[in-house]
Design a protein around this motif. Structure first.
Motif, PDB file in Angstrom:
ATOM      1  N   GLN A   1      48.051  -0.153  94.129  1.00 26.46           N
ATOM      2  CA  GLN A   1      47.219  -1.300  93.457  1.00 26.46           C
ATOM      3  C   GLN A   1      46.997  -1.123  91.923  1.00 26.46           C
ATOM      4  O   GLN A   1      47.091  -0.005  91.704  1.00 26.46           O
ATOM      5  CB  GLN A   1      45.884  -1.091  94.115  1.00 26.46           C
ATOM      6  CG  GLN A   1      45.733  -1.062  95.519  1.00 26.46           C
ATOM      7  CD  GLN A   1      44.525  -0.342  96.102  1.00 26.46           C
ATOM      8  OE1 GLN A   1      43.461  -0.809  96.522  1.00 26.46           O
ATOM      9  NE2 GLN A   1      44.680   1.178  96.166  1.00 26.46           N
ATOM     10  N   LEU A   2      47.341  -2.134  91.401  1.00 26.57           N
ATOM     11  CA  LEU A   2      47.618  -2.342  89.925  1.00 26.57           C
ATOM     12  C   LEU A   2      46.550  -3.385  89.503  1.00 26.57           C
ATOM     13  O   LEU A   2      46.520  -4.430  89.798  1.00 26.57           O
ATOM     14  CB  LEU A   2      48.749  -2.816  89.627  1.00 26.57           C
ATOM     15  CG  LEU A   2      49.277  -2.863  87.975  1.00 26.57           C
ATOM     16  CD1 LEU A   2      49.149  -1.172  87.506  1.00 26.57           C
ATOM     17  CD2 LEU A   2      50.680  -3.519  87.855  1.00 26.57           C
ATOM     18  N   PHE A   3      45.670  -2.860  88.477  1.00 27.89           N
ATOM     19  CA  PHE A   3      44.548  -3.595  87.810  1.00 27.89           C
ATOM     20  C   PHE A   3      44.704  -3.770  86.427  1.00 27.89           C
ATOM     21  O   PHE A   3      44.934  -2.617  85.824  1.00 27.89           O
ATOM     22  CB  PHE A   3      43.236  -2.950  88.281  1.00 27.89           C
ATOM     23  CG  PHE A   3      43.028  -2.485  89.609  1.00 27.89           C
ATOM     24  CD1 PHE A   3      42.271  -3.613  90.368  1.00 27.89           C
ATOM     25  CD2 PHE A   3      43.188  -1.396  90.130  1.00 27.89           C
ATOM     26  CE1 PHE A   3      41.880  -3.182  91.844  1.00 27.89           C
ATOM     27  CE2 PHE A   3      42.988  -1.110  91.618  1.00 27.89           C
ATOM     28  CZ  PHE A   3      42.284  -2.195  92.377  1.00 27.89           C
ATOM     29  N   ALA A   4      44.594  -5.029  85.931  1.00 31.24           N
ATOM     30  CA  ALA A   4      44.480  -5.142  84.459  1.00 31.24           C
ATOM     31  C   ALA A   4      43.363  -5.330  83.977  1.00 31.24           C
ATOM     32  O   ALA A   4      42.567  -6.122  84.394  1.00 31.24           O
ATOM     33  CB  ALA A   4      45.406  -6.637  84.254  1.00 31.24           C
ATOM     34  N   LEU A   5      43.000  -4.104  83.304  1.00 31.23           N
ATOM     35  CA  LEU A   5      41.535  -4.183  83.073  1.00 31.23           C
ATOM     36  C   LEU A   5      41.401  -4.671  81.486  1.00 31.23           C
ATOM     37  O   LEU A   5      42.380  -4.541  80.525  1.00 31.23           O
ATOM     38  CB  LEU A   5      40.988  -2.418  82.812  1.00 31.23           C
ATOM     39  CG  LEU A   5      41.235  -1.777  84.094  1.00 31.23           C
ATOM     40  CD1 LEU A   5      41.014  -0.354  83.956  1.00 31.23           C
ATOM     41  CD2 LEU A   5      40.414  -2.506  85.050  1.00 31.23           C
ATOM     42  N   ALA A   6      40.360  -5.384  81.132  1.00 28.85           N
ATOM     43  CA  ALA A   6      39.826  -5.838  79.893  1.00 28.85           C
ATOM     44  C   ALA A   6      39.723  -4.966  78.633  1.00 28.85           C
ATOM     45  O   ALA A   6      40.417  -5.280  77.319  1.00 28.85           O
ATOM     46  CB  ALA A   6      38.756  -6.555  79.984  1.00 28.85           C
ATOM     47  N   SER A   7      39.606  -3.770  78.883  1.00 27.64           N
ATOM     48  CA  SER A   7      39.223  -2.701  78.006  1.00 27.64           C
ATOM     49  C   SER A   7      39.890  -1.470  78.450  1.00 27.64           C
ATOM     50  O   SER A   7      39.992  -1.017  79.617  1.00 27.64           O
ATOM     51  CB  SER A   7      37.894  -2.343  77.471  1.00 27.64           C
ATOM     52  OG  SER A   7      37.129  -2.213  78.358  1.00 27.64           O
ATOM     53  N   PRO A   8      40.370  -0.423  77.498  1.00 25.97           N
ATOM     54  CA  PRO A   8      41.014   0.747  77.860  1.00 25.97           C
ATOM     55  C   PRO A   8      39.914   1.558  78.651  1.00 25.97           C
ATOM     56  O   PRO A   8      38.718   1.413  77.966  1.00 25.97           O
ATOM     57  CB  PRO A   8      41.385   1.328  76.599  1.00 25.97           C
ATOM     58  CG  PRO A   8      41.532   0.030  75.685  1.00 25.97           C
ATOM     59  CD  PRO A   8      40.634  -0.832  76.026  1.00 25.97           C
ATOM     60  N   VAL A   9      40.148   2.541  79.225  1.00 21.90           N
ATOM     61  CA  VAL A   9      39.233   3.603  79.789  1.00 21.90           C
ATOM     62  C   VAL A   9      39.303   4.855  78.912  1.00 21.90           C
ATOM     63  O   VAL A   9      40.551   5.115  78.360  1.00 21.90           O
ATOM     64  CB  VAL A   9      39.855   4.122  81.364  1.00 21.90           C
ATOM     65  CG1 VAL A   9      38.970   4.986  81.900  1.00 21.90           C
ATOM     66  CG2 VAL A   9      39.922   2.887  82.260  1.00 21.90           C
ATOM     67  N   ASP A  10      38.246   5.383  78.623  1.00 21.22           N
ATOM     68  CA  ASP A  10      38.194   6.566  77.768  1.00 21.22           C
ATOM     69  C   ASP A  10      38.642   7.590  78.626  1.00 21.22           C
ATOM     70  O   ASP A  10      38.147   8.212  79.450  1.00 21.22           O
ATOM     71  CB  ASP A  10      36.633   6.762  77.435  1.00 21.22           C
ATOM     72  CG  ASP A  10      36.500   8.098  76.571  1.00 21.22           C
ATOM     73  OD1 ASP A  10      37.659   8.758  76.163  1.00 21.22           O
ATOM     74  OD2 ASP A  10      35.615   8.501  76.423  1.00 21.22           O
ATOM     75  N   ALA A  11      40.013   8.020  78.554  1.00 22.26           N
ATOM     76  CA  ALA A  11      40.880   9.012  79.470  1.00 22.26           C
ATOM     77  C   ALA A  11      40.099  10.333  79.246  1.00 22.26           C
ATOM     78  O   ALA A  11      40.013  10.855  80.370  1.00 22.26           O
ATOM     79  CB  ALA A  11      42.019   8.908  79.043  1.00 22.26           C
ATOM     80  N   ALA A  12      39.569  10.672  78.174  1.00 19.82           N
ATOM     81  CA  ALA A  12      39.073  11.968  77.993  1.00 19.82           C
ATOM     82  C   ALA A  12      37.720  12.086  78.818  1.00 19.82           C
ATOM     83  O   ALA A  12      37.561  13.102  79.317  1.00 19.82           O
ATOM     84  CB  ALA A  12      38.705  12.329  76.574  1.00 19.82           C
ATOM     85  N   SER A  13      36.851  11.178  78.754  1.00 17.42           N
ATOM     86  CA  SER A  13      35.872  11.134  79.973  1.00 17.42           C
ATOM     87  C   SER A  13      36.157  11.159  81.372  1.00 17.42           C
ATOM     88  O   SER A  13      35.384  11.532  82.283  1.00 17.42           O
ATOM     89  CB  SER A  13      34.853  10.106  79.418  1.00 17.42           C
ATOM     90  OG  SER A  13      35.161   8.885  79.729  1.00 17.42           O
ATOM     91  N   VAL A  14      37.259  10.699  81.751  1.00 22.37           N
ATOM     92  CA  VAL A  14      37.652  10.443  83.231  1.00 22.37           C
ATOM     93  C   VAL A  14      38.571  11.521  83.557  1.00 22.37           C
ATOM     94  O   VAL A  14      39.025  11.477  84.631  1.00 22.37           O
ATOM     95  CB  VAL A  14      37.781   9.075  83.425  1.00 22.37           C
ATOM     96  CG1 VAL A  14      36.897   8.017  83.251  1.00 22.37           C
ATOM     97  CG2 VAL A  14      39.177   8.679  82.782  1.00 22.37           C
ATOM     98  N   ASP A  15      39.106  12.398  82.785  1.00 23.25           N
ATOM     99  CA  ASP A  15      40.308  13.237  82.843  1.00 23.25           C
ATOM    100  C   ASP A  15      39.937  14.009  84.245  1.00 23.25           C
ATOM    101  O   ASP A  15      40.992  14.417  85.008  1.00 23.25           O
ATOM    102  CB  ASP A  15      40.532  13.997  81.761  1.00 23.25           C
ATOM    103  CG  ASP A  15      41.913  14.493  81.953  1.00 23.25           C
ATOM    104  OD1 ASP A  15      43.051  13.721  82.293  1.00 23.25           O
ATOM    105  OD2 ASP A  15      42.319  15.809  81.546  1.00 23.25           O
ATOM    106  N   LYS A  16      38.882  14.453  84.378  1.00 23.52           N
ATOM    107  CA  LYS A  16      38.642  15.447  85.239  1.00 23.52           C
ATOM    108  C   LYS A  16      37.593  15.025  86.442  1.00 23.52           C
ATOM    109  O   LYS A  16      37.306  15.601  87.515  1.00 23.52           O
ATOM    110  CB  LYS A  16      37.829  16.669  85.183  1.00 23.52           C
ATOM    111  CG  LYS A  16      38.829  17.616  84.014  1.00 23.52           C
ATOM    112  CD  LYS A  16      38.277  18.888  83.625  1.00 23.52           C
ATOM    113  CE  LYS A  16      39.382  19.616  82.843  1.00 23.52           C
ATOM    114  NZ  LYS A  16      38.866  20.798  82.249  1.00 23.52           N
TER     115      LYS A  16
END
Length: 186
Positions: free
Chosen positions: A145-160
């Motif tokens: 499943q591929l989703f085009a998001l309007a804004s980037p996800v804060d990778a550091a906050s979701v990494d774990k």
């Protein structure tokens, strides 16, 4: 293991709890997602299966139509709809640069992902985790499943973050989405 597969044959997670059906990930189906290795609802080659069952654990080649204007990031989620659990098993979660329109075979590996790809934690580990269904359980559907998001996800906050918690916490509007299903059976 074959006996276990037969005993659990009618137990399957199903579509209800997939990323695709989460209210915060709804959006127009504008992205066409394809693979050179298999067509929609076709068997995936053994190379994409897990190493513990003799596969290569290589993520498949994927291509998609251009992301809608205003896309800040792409999110790829791979789930096993037929695992005998209440929710699908997440085999891969990755953040992808919206400028990319394809990934080569093996691009979702945890150790050496392709530039522009950030593998996150899945149910099983980090990066792509190939199919390894219970022997005798019947065919399993693996939905990409591929989703085009309007804004980037804060990778550091979701990494774990655990995958289901991460997916339910996303708030960026979905500008477009697409899916591809491969099957695997032992």
């Amino acid at each position: 293991m074959t006996l276990l597969g037969r005993l659990l044959r009618n137990r399957r997670a199903g579509e209800t709890h997939t990323a695709w059906n989460q209210p915060n990930l709804q959006g127009p189906e504008l992205l066409k997602l394809t693979s050179e290795g298999f067509g929609d609802c076709e068997a995936m080659p053994k190379a994409h299966g897990a190493k513990n069952i003799g596969g290569g654990n290589l993520s498949p080649q994927l291509s998609w139509s251009p992301a809608p204007p205003g896309t800040g990031q792409l999110l790829l989620v791979v789930e096993d709809l037929d695992v005998p659990l209440p929710k699908p098993a997440v085999h891969c979660v990755a953040l992808i640069d919206p400028a990319l329109e394809n990934l080569d075979t093996g691009a979702l590996g945890a150790r050496q992902p392709t530039a522009g790809v950030r593998p996150l934690r899945s149910t099983i580990g980090r990066g792509y985790q190939g199919p390894s269904p219970i022997k005798g359980h019947g065919p399993h559907r693996y939905v990409f499943q591929l989703f085009a998001l309007a804004s980037p996800v804060d990778a550091a906050s979701v990494d774990k973050a655990r995958p289901h918690a991460l997916l339910s916490s996303l708030t960026a509007p979905v500008l477009g989405r697409g899916r591809l299903t491969g099957t695997y059976e032992r």
